[in-house]
Write an enzyme that holds these catalytic residues in place. Structure first.
Site, short mmCIF file in Angstrom:
data_model
loop_
_atom_site.label_atom_id
_atom_site.label_comp_id
_atom_site.label_asym_id
_atom_site.label_seq_id
_atom_site.Cartn_x
_atom_site.Cartn_y
_atom_site.Cartn_z
N ASP A 9 1.25 -1.64 -0.01
CA ASP A 9 -0.16 -0.22 -0.11
C ASP A 9 0.11 1.02 -0.49
OD1 ASP A 9 -1.66 2.45 0.52
OD2 ASP A 9 -2.38 1.02 2.77
N ASP A 33 -5.65 6.92 -5.50
CA ASP A 33 -6.77 7.95 -5.33
C ASP A 33 -7.54 8.36 -3.81
OD1 ASP A 33 -6.80 10.36 -5.57
OD2 ASP A 33 -8.19 11.06 -7.40
P1 ADP Z 1 -6.03 4.64 -12.55
O1 ADP Z 1 -7.16 5.61 -12.61
O2 ADP Z 1 -4.98 5.50 -12.63
O3 ADP Z 1 -6.48 3.86 -13.29
P2 ADP Z 1 -6.30 3.34 -10.20
O4 ADP Z 1 -6.42 3.73 -8.95
O5 ADP Z 1 -7.75 2.72 -10.42
O6 ADP Z 1 -5.94 4.20 -11.23
O7 ADP Z 1 -5.58 2.39 -10.34
C1 ADP Z 1 -4.12 2.61 -10.11
C2 ADP Z 1 -3.26 1.33 -9.76
O8 ADP Z 1 -3.38 1.24 -8.16
C3 ADP Z 1 -4.12 0.10 -9.92
O9 ADP Z 1 -3.34 -1.29 -10.28
C4 ADP Z 1 -4.09 -0.40 -7.83
O10 ADP Z 1 -4.43 -2.14 -8.14
C5 ADP Z 1 -3.72 0.30 -7.50
N1 ADP Z 1 -3.70 1.23 -6.19
C6 ADP Z 1 -5.23 0.72 -5.61
N2 ADP Z 1 -4.29 0.81 -4.06
C7 ADP Z 1 -3.23 1.19 -4.23
C8 ADP Z 1 -2.63 1.76 -2.65
N3 ADP Z 1 -3.21 1.37 -1.77
N4 ADP Z 1 -1.17 1.85 -2.89
C9 ADP Z 1 -0.56 1.30 -4.11
N5 ADP Z 1 -1.51 1.13 -5.44
C10 ADP Z 1 -2.98 0.79 -5.00
#
Ligand code: ADP
Length: 170
Positions: A9, A33
């Site tokens: 995370d 986000d």
């Molecule tokens: P986007 O809109 O750019 O696709 P997302 O947030 O939907 O953004 O996904 C981008 C990546 O972030 C995905 O691969 C997801 O698995 C990852 N992700 C989600 N939560 C976390 C977190 N807490 N820390 C790191 N990566 C995360």
């Protein structure tokens, strides 16, 4: 430049700057986000609103920097990834994805920061194929040794496996 791969995370990561895969409104969303705004507290949203009032929305491939609020990181760099267009060749989107990585590192450097952590930008709801996105992320970072330390933080197993393979083939 040191490149590290971590599974986990990104909000827990103590580094100079963590990167947020934001949307152009800068006002928060789902996925990473949402996690960053939840864990960092209202100071991040307040800073983003201030940026929006000054410059309007953030364009795809571009970056802005804010406080990290309650997060262990010093700063959050918000970048807007491209949305993958199913059935198209996505040449422009690939370029824009590379811009996200490069502009984040440049903005970190401009702010005197030396280490950064990236999530897998655009591979969630923006549906970029994970293999393609990982290749772009790694090549862009390797070709632009701007910072001392770059961490790729993979949240899901599939991304982690792809990155592990690509980074061990060096
Ligand atoms: P986007 O809109 O750019 O696709 P997302 O947030 O939907 O953004 O996904 C981008 C990546 O972030 C995905 O691969 C997801 O698995 C990852 N992700 C989600 N939560 C976390 C977190 N807490 N820390 C790191 N990566 C995360």
């Amino acid at each position: 430049m040191k490149i590290n791969l971590i599974k986990g995370d990104i909000t827990k990561f103590k580094v100079d700057a963590i990167v947020n895969a934001a949307n152009s409104s800068l006002l928060g969303g789902s996925g990473v986000d949402g996690a960053i705004h939840r864990a960092g507290g209202p100071a991040i949203l307040e800073a983003c609103q201030h940026i929006r009032n000054k410059q309007g929305s953030c364009k795809v491939g571009e970056v802005v920097i804010s406080t990290a609020g309650n997060l262990p990181a010093k700063k959050v760099i918000h970048t807007v990834g491209p949305v993958y267009q199913i059935g198209k060749n996505n040449e422009k989107e690939k370029e824009l994805l590379a811009n996200c990585y490069q502009n984040s590192m440049l903005l970190a450097k401009e702010n005197g920061l030396t280490s950064i952590a990236f999530p897998n930008i655009s591979t969630g709801i923006y549906r970029f194929p994970k293999q393609v996105a990982a290749e772009i992320a790694i090549i862009t970072v390797q070709n632009n040794p701007i910072l001392e330390e770059v961490n790729f933080v993979c949240f899901d197993e599939e991304n982690h496996t792809i990155y592990k393979k690509l980074l061990s083939n060096e």
